[in-house]
Design a protein around this motif. Sequence first.
Motif, mmCIF file in Angstrom:
data_model
loop_
_atom_site.group_PDB
_atom_site.id
_atom_site.type_symbol
_atom_site.label_atom_id
_atom_site.label_comp_id
_atom_site.label_asym_id
_atom_site.label_seq_id
_atom_site.Cartn_x
_atom_site.Cartn_y
_atom_site.Cartn_z
ATOM 1 N N THR A 87 -24.156 17.782 14.265
ATOM 2 C CA THR A 87 -25.069 18.378 13.605
ATOM 3 C C THR A 87 -26.209 17.770 12.772
ATOM 4 N N CYS A 88 -26.463 16.615 13.331
ATOM 5 C CA CYS A 88 -27.502 15.919 12.867
ATOM 6 C C CYS A 88 -28.671 16.578 12.267
ATOM 7 N N TYR A 89 -29.199 17.535 12.908
ATOM 8 C CA TYR A 89 -30.472 18.338 12.701
ATOM 9 C C TYR A 89 -30.123 19.636 12.429
ATOM 10 N N GLY A 90 -28.938 20.053 11.934
ATOM 11 C CA GLY A 90 -28.672 21.325 11.483
ATOM 12 C C GLY A 90 -28.065 21.908 12.697
ATOM 13 N N ASP A 91 -28.187 23.285 12.890
ATOM 14 C CA ASP A 91 -27.556 24.082 13.902
ATOM 15 C C ASP A 91 -28.059 23.865 15.387
ATOM 16 N N GLY A 92 -29.029 22.855 15.616
ATOM 17 C CA GLY A 92 -29.363 22.637 16.854
ATOM 18 C C GLY A 92 -30.194 21.203 16.896
ATOM 19 N N PRO A 93 -31.046 21.035 17.833
ATOM 20 C CA PRO A 93 -31.601 19.751 17.876
ATOM 21 C C PRO A 93 -32.875 19.713 17.129
ATOM 22 N N ASP A 94 -33.610 18.536 17.231
ATOM 23 C CA ASP A 94 -34.814 18.349 16.691
ATOM 24 C C ASP A 94 -35.748 18.475 17.781
ATOM 25 N N LEU A 95 -36.633 19.398 17.454
ATOM 26 C CA LEU A 95 -37.751 19.607 18.584
ATOM 27 C C LEU A 95 -39.235 19.317 18.567
ATOM 28 N N HIS A 96 -39.833 18.840 19.403
ATOM 29 C CA HIS A 96 -41.136 18.482 19.328
ATOM 30 C C HIS A 96 -41.992 18.783 20.661
ATOM 31 N N LEU A 97 -43.019 19.516 20.513
ATOM 32 C CA LEU A 97 -43.534 20.156 21.654
ATOM 33 C C LEU A 97 -44.804 19.554 21.771
ATOM 34 N N PHE A 98 -45.089 18.884 23.150
ATOM 35 C CA PHE A 98 -46.422 18.177 22.966
ATOM 36 C C PHE A 98 -47.177 18.601 24.518
ATOM 37 N N MET A 99 -48.625 18.796 24.214
ATOM 38 C CA MET A 99 -49.567 18.968 25.312
ATOM 39 C C MET A 99 -50.035 18.080 25.728
ATOM 40 N N ARG A 100 -50.425 17.673 27.019
ATOM 41 C CA ARG A 100 -51.322 16.558 27.578
ATOM 42 C C ARG A 100 -52.531 16.775 26.968
ATOM 43 N N ALA A 101 -53.059 15.635 26.427
ATOM 44 C CA ALA A 101 -54.713 15.625 25.723
ATOM 45 C C ALA A 101 -55.214 14.224 26.617
ATOM 46 N N ASP A 102 -56.657 14.391 26.305
ATOM 47 C CA ASP A 102 -57.497 13.346 27.137
ATOM 48 C C ASP A 102 -56.782 11.988 26.682
ATOM 49 N N THR A 103 -56.433 11.629 25.669
ATOM 50 C CA THR A 103 -55.901 10.420 25.553
ATOM 51 C C THR A 103 -54.268 10.194 25.340
ATOM 52 N N GLY A 104 -53.528 11.222 25.986
ATOM 53 C CA GLY A 104 -52.098 11.079 26.059
ATOM 54 C C GLY A 104 -51.641 12.303 25.859
ATOM 55 N N TRP A 105 -50.566 12.336 24.898
ATOM 56 C CA TRP A 105 -49.844 13.605 24.470
ATOM 57 C C TRP A 105 -50.154 14.032 22.932
ATOM 58 N N ARG A 106 -50.352 15.342 22.564
ATOM 59 C CA ARG A 106 -50.597 15.510 21.210
ATOM 60 C C ARG A 106 -49.499 16.755 20.939
ATOM 61 N N GLU A 107 -48.715 16.642 19.779
ATOM 62 C CA GLU A 107 -47.677 17.403 19.025
ATOM 63 C C GLU A 107 -48.583 18.745 18.889
ATOM 64 N N ILE A 108 -47.971 20.100 19.253
ATOM 65 C CA ILE A 108 -48.561 21.201 18.856
ATOM 66 C C ILE A 108 -47.383 22.006 17.957
ATOM 67 N N TYR A 109 -46.135 21.635 18.297
ATOM 68 C CA TYR A 109 -45.253 22.459 17.331
ATOM 69 C C TYR A 109 -44.218 21.300 17.145
ATOM 70 N N SER A 110 -43.215 21.752 16.017
ATOM 71 C CA SER A 110 -42.104 21.230 15.745
ATOM 72 C C SER A 110 -41.009 21.948 15.009
ATOM 73 N N ALA A 111 -39.756 21.725 15.333
ATOM 74 C CA ALA A 111 -38.939 22.645 14.468
ATOM 75 C C ALA A 111 -37.509 21.806 14.563
ATOM 76 N N ARG A 112 -36.635 21.980 13.414
ATOM 77 C CA ARG A 112 -35.285 21.247 13.416
ATOM 78 C C ARG A 112 -34.299 22.175 13.472
ATOM 79 N N GLY A 113 -33.285 22.053 13.986
ATOM 80 C CA GLY A 113 -31.900 22.713 14.043
ATOM 81 C C GLY A 113 -32.361 24.026 14.896
ATOM 82 N N ARG A 114 -33.138 24.094 15.696
ATOM 83 C CA ARG A 114 -33.635 25.242 16.055
ATOM 84 C C ARG A 114 -33.616 25.293 17.776
ATOM 85 N N MET A 115 -33.937 26.366 18.566
ATOM 86 C CA MET A 115 -34.152 26.209 20.114
ATOM 87 C C MET A 115 -35.597 26.931 20.140
ATOM 88 N N LEU A 116 -36.355 26.604 21.298
ATOM 89 C CA LEU A 116 -37.546 26.992 21.408
ATOM 90 C C LEU A 116 -37.252 28.361 22.302
#
Length: 169
Positions: A87-116
């Motif tokens: 349970t390191c991050y609560g009831d679920g994992p630590d999430l980070h959603l990335f989209m491809r950008a011109d220079t690599g990857w850019r984070e567009i959403y994050s949540a802790r202890g959840r699912m997407l």
Amino acid sequence: MNHAATALLSLVLVACGGPVADPAPHSFTEADRAAILETLRLTANTDGRVTNECGELTVPQFLPAELGGRVGTAILFAISGGPELATCYGDGPDLHLFMRADTGWREIYSARGRMLIILPTSTSDVRDIADGGPGFSFPVWTWNGTRFAPANRDVTDAELSSMNATYLP
């Protein structure tokens, strides 16, 4: 099995470090993995494991999230607890959603202890998402042209059971 039970089972498997396949798209390379890890200030060892916030080595997941529109296929980075502290991050994992950008990857959403939860509805041709987890209703997030922002509405378990939603991880 209903959607709530499926969601709960997914959370339990991830929290317990259960085996989960990594179906990232073929166009997602080791360099992409490294770039996302660098963005998150994480370093993988030779086995591909990283140290989570609880100090345990765990294998993160890089999962495709088909969102359509300008975002296309995003990558969901999910990291769970380790063998000693699931349970390191609560009831679920630590999430980070990335989209491809011109220079690599850019984070567009994050949540802790959840699912997407990727919903069948969309805003600006990009699928809406919800924070999944324990409970009977979940906050909805919509695309604002740059990233996901709170939509100030919820989706209930009852609504989800009649939708064709996708649950990650």
